[in-house]
Design a protein around this motif. Structure first.
Motif, short mmCIF file in Angstrom:
data_model
loop_
_atom_site.label_atom_id
_atom_site.label_comp_id
_atom_site.label_asym_id
_atom_site.label_seq_id
_atom_site.Cartn_x
_atom_site.Cartn_y
_atom_site.Cartn_z
N GLU A 114 0.83 -1.21 0.00
CA GLU A 114 0.00 0.00 0.00
C GLU A 114 0.86 1.26 0.00
O GLU A 114 0.56 2.24 -0.69
CB GLU A 114 -0.92 -0.01 1.22
N LEU A 120 2.25 1.66 -3.49
CA LEU A 120 1.19 2.12 -4.38
C LEU A 120 0.89 3.59 -4.14
O LEU A 120 0.68 4.36 -5.09
CB LEU A 120 -0.06 1.27 -4.17
N ALA A 160 3.75 -0.46 -9.69
CA ALA A 160 2.40 -0.97 -9.46
C ALA A 160 2.40 -2.49 -9.34
O ALA A 160 1.70 -3.07 -8.50
CB ALA A 160 1.47 -0.52 -10.58
N ALA A 191 3.94 -3.43 -5.98
CA ALA A 191 2.99 -3.11 -4.91
C ALA A 191 1.89 -4.17 -4.82
O ALA A 191 1.54 -4.64 -3.73
CB ALA A 191 2.37 -1.73 -5.14
N SER A 192 1.38 -4.57 -5.97
CA SER A 192 0.33 -5.59 -5.99
C SER A 192 0.87 -6.95 -5.54
O SER A 192 0.18 -7.69 -4.83
CB SER A 192 -0.28 -5.70 -7.38
N ALA A 222 -0.05 -4.71 -14.91
CA ALA A 222 0.22 -3.70 -13.88
C ALA A 222 -1.07 -3.07 -13.36
O ALA A 222 -1.31 -3.03 -12.15
CB ALA A 222 1.15 -2.63 -14.43
N PHE A 223 -1.89 -2.59 -14.27
CA PHE A 223 -3.10 -1.89 -13.83
C PHE A 223 -4.18 -2.87 -13.39
O PHE A 223 -4.97 -2.57 -12.48
CB PHE A 223 -3.57 -0.95 -14.93
N THR A 242 -3.32 -3.77 -9.93
CA THR A 242 -3.70 -2.68 -9.03
C THR A 242 -5.17 -2.75 -8.67
O THR A 242 -5.56 -2.53 -7.52
CB THR A 242 -3.37 -1.33 -9.68
N ALA A 284 -6.28 -3.23 -4.87
CA ALA A 284 -7.13 -2.20 -4.25
C ALA A 284 -8.45 -2.80 -3.78
O ALA A 284 -8.96 -2.46 -2.71
CB ALA A 284 -7.38 -1.06 -5.22
N LEU A 286 -3.64 4.58 -13.55
CA LEU A 286 -3.37 4.09 -12.20
C LEU A 286 -4.45 4.56 -11.23
O LEU A 286 -4.96 3.77 -10.43
CB LEU A 286 -2.00 4.56 -11.74
N SER A 327 -7.58 2.67 -11.90
CA SER A 327 -7.51 1.29 -11.41
C SER A 327 -7.78 1.22 -9.92
O SER A 327 -8.49 0.32 -9.44
CB SER A 327 -6.13 0.70 -11.73
N VAL A 328 -7.20 2.14 -9.16
CA VAL A 328 -7.46 2.17 -7.72
C VAL A 328 -8.94 2.42 -7.44
O VAL A 328 -9.56 1.75 -6.60
CB VAL A 328 -6.59 3.24 -7.03
#
Length: 561
Positions: free
Chosen positions: A16, A19, A45, A48-49, A97-98, A101, A105, A395, A398-399
């Motif tokens: 988190e 991100l 990203a 982070a994921s 990547a997205f 995310t 999220a 990004l 996506s969140v």
């Protein structure tokens, strides 16, 4: 207590934090549009994921359609469906990547506090960009104090004002919903409700100051969606919501300078506006491209190479995007890709319905509704622009999609801890790949900036040694070797090999085919040269420079008889 729980919680916290840093930094390198920034952001990203999903017990349901979309992109590349396989693999990396995310999220947002933290990070990222945009607006058409022939309507750190509006529009809708949520939770105008309301007003003013006409329509549509979600079938509440939305937009219009209002008023000109005519032409080309491969599409990320063959005008412009994310995706992904997106929308809507039907906290419901309306805002804007191709905007989107799609904590999800671990490992491997790709973009940019031909060729040698998939690098080195060949057959052979490699990597790249034609002609391969030039014209028939090159090439062929 599970002994591994603290480790998983620390991993989720680290994910988190990473991100959040990516959200805050992404808009500043021109919306992360340069290749090095795009893939660096993708790597952040992905990592982070990967970290975050180690702390998840089960994957959110949105993981299934997002995984299917990634698989479809890779299949397009592997099966030869894509007209530019390397570009499709790179696009698939961005999908990972997205998409990762969104999944992270959604999983993280099962916690009320984590959901609020992610929303706060989104608003902070948008707020910083909106403040800079307001500050920089007085400097005219400049980005960071610099301008160029192609920078005509920038705003903030974005070269294109429409993309600034896309980012800030999402923040405005989310902030307004949180203001309403705080007020409803306390049944009063609390300081937090007033603060979020003021933030929404500031975002609307910054948004409209950018003079994005498509952004204005999208903002209005997003506010209507927000009003409908809040009303949920209650006519009186819907009417009040629409009136509030109209008042918010009216305030923004009144607050911006007269020049901005005059630009926004050109919406009434319709297709008589040159920008609107160009967009309509590009829409037509894109629909023609989509019709040529309706089921499978031309390959994710392959639009720039595929569309020149169906263009009928605007040969002086290299069309790299369709001016519509929806049409561009249809052309790239085909009906198969569209079906996967419909599946994703259905799953996300199911998560939102579950949250609104069974949730009890007005603020958490407001966050979900605000995130969903913000997603709708960018989707409306993306009907007439390519906001989702800007990594910083993608990004944030996506969140917000993850926040909107996250159901109640009691939702079962899919898979188990083993599935989460496998996905985390795959995402970590993709993160390393994205970092490698970012390094390649950085090395290529530095090499192309070198001025003496021999120095540039040496720099390209180093870049291509580590990154042999860079078609642009092979083309640049081939052209450079041809320029310094001075009749040396070995250098001409190397130049031809480089340009042949470039067109193998990007088979529909008309400009590279034209360069290959000239190189073969210098090497006395008249038939090969003639074939390459024919391919160049067929791939990009309206390209002004290719047409001029063809005329000079025909003259040179005649002179060599």
């Amino acid at each position: 207590m599970d002994e591994e729980a603290p480790v998983r919680l620390r991993a989720a916290g680290a994910g988190e934090a990473l991100l959040g840093a990516a959200l805050l930094l992404a808009p500043w390198p021109y919306g992360s549009a340069p290749d090095w920034a795009r893939y660096a952001l993708a790597g952040a990203a992905l990592l982070a994921s990967a970290l975050g999903l180690l702390g998840a017990g089960r994957l959110p349901a949105v993981a299934l359609p997002l995984g299917a979309l990634l698989a479809w992109g890779l299949l397009q590349a592997v099966l030869g469906i894509s007209v530019a396989p390397v570009s499709t693999v790179e696009a698939s990396l961005l999908v990972a990547a997205f998409g990762g995310t969104v999944v992270f999220a959604s999983a993280q947002a099962r916690s009320h506090r984590a959901a609020l933290r992610l929303a706060a990070l989104v608003l902070a990222a948008v707020g910083l960009q909106a403040a800079y945009g307001a500050y920089a607006a007085a400097g005219g058409p400049r980005v960071y104090g610099q301008t160029s022939e192609t920078t005509t309507m920038p705003f903030g750190s974005y070269v294109n004002h429409n993309h600034f509006a896309g980012l800030v529009g999402m923040g405005a809708v989310l902030a307004l919903s949180l203001a309403l949520g705080h007020a409803r939770r306390s049944r009063n105008l609390t300081p937090r409700a007033i603060a979020y309301g003021g933030l929404a007003l500031a975002f609307v003013a910054a948004h409209l100051a950018s003079r994005s006409r498509g952004g204005l329509l999208a903002l209005a549509a997003g506010l209507v969606v927000l009003a409908a979600l809040w009303a949920r079938g209650r006519g009186k509440r819907l009417a009040l919501g629409l009136a509030a939305a109209a008042a918010l937009v009216a305030f923004g219009v009144a607050a911006v300078p007269a020049k901005s209002r005059a630009r926004l008023a050109t919406l009434l000109e319709g297709t008589s506006d040159p920008s609107a005519r160009y967009r309509i032409d590009v829409f037509a080309y894109t629909l023609r491209l989509a019709a040529s491969r309706p089921l499978t599409g031309s390959g994710l990320g392959a639009y720039a190479d595929a569309v020149p063959a169906v263009k009928r005008a605007h040969g002086e412009v290299r069309v790299t995007h369709a001016e519509s994310d929806a049409l561009e995706f249809l052309a790239e992904g085909g009906l198969v890709g569209a079906a996967i997106l419909a599946w994703l929308a259905s799953v996300a809507a199911g998560g939102l319905r579950d949250r609104l039907a069974h949730g009890h906290d007005p603020l958490r419901q407001a966050l979900a509704m605000g995130a969903a309306a913000a997603v709708a805002t960018l989707l409306f804007h993306s009907l007439v622009d390519f906001n989702l191709r800007l990594p910083a905007n993608a990004l944030v989107f996506s969140v917000l999609l993850g926040l909107a799609a996250s159901p109640r904590e009691a939702e079962a999800g899919v898979g188990g801890r083993l599935s989460c671990a496998v996905v985390s490992v795959c995402l970590a491997a993709a993160a390393a790949t994205a970092a490698w790709r970012a390094q390649g973009a950085w090395m290529l940019d530095r090499a192309l900036d070198r001025r003496p031909p021999e120095v540039r060729i040496a720099a390209l040698d180093r870049a291509l040694r580590w990154h042999p998939y860079l078609a642009e690098g092979h083309r640049a080195r081939g052209v450079g070797l041809r320029a310094v060949a001075a009749g040396d057959p070995r250098r001409l052979a190397r130049a031809e090999a480089d340009l042949s490699r470039a067109v193998r990597l990007r088979p529909a790249w008309g400009e590279a085919w034209a360069e290959l034609a000239w190189t073969r002609l210098l090497g006395a391969d008249r038939d090969g040269a003639r074939s390459a030039m024919s391919r160049a014209v067929a791939m990009d028939p309206t390209h002004v420079a290719i047409r001029k090159s063809e005329a000079a090439f025909t003259e040179a062929l005649g002179a060599r008889k």
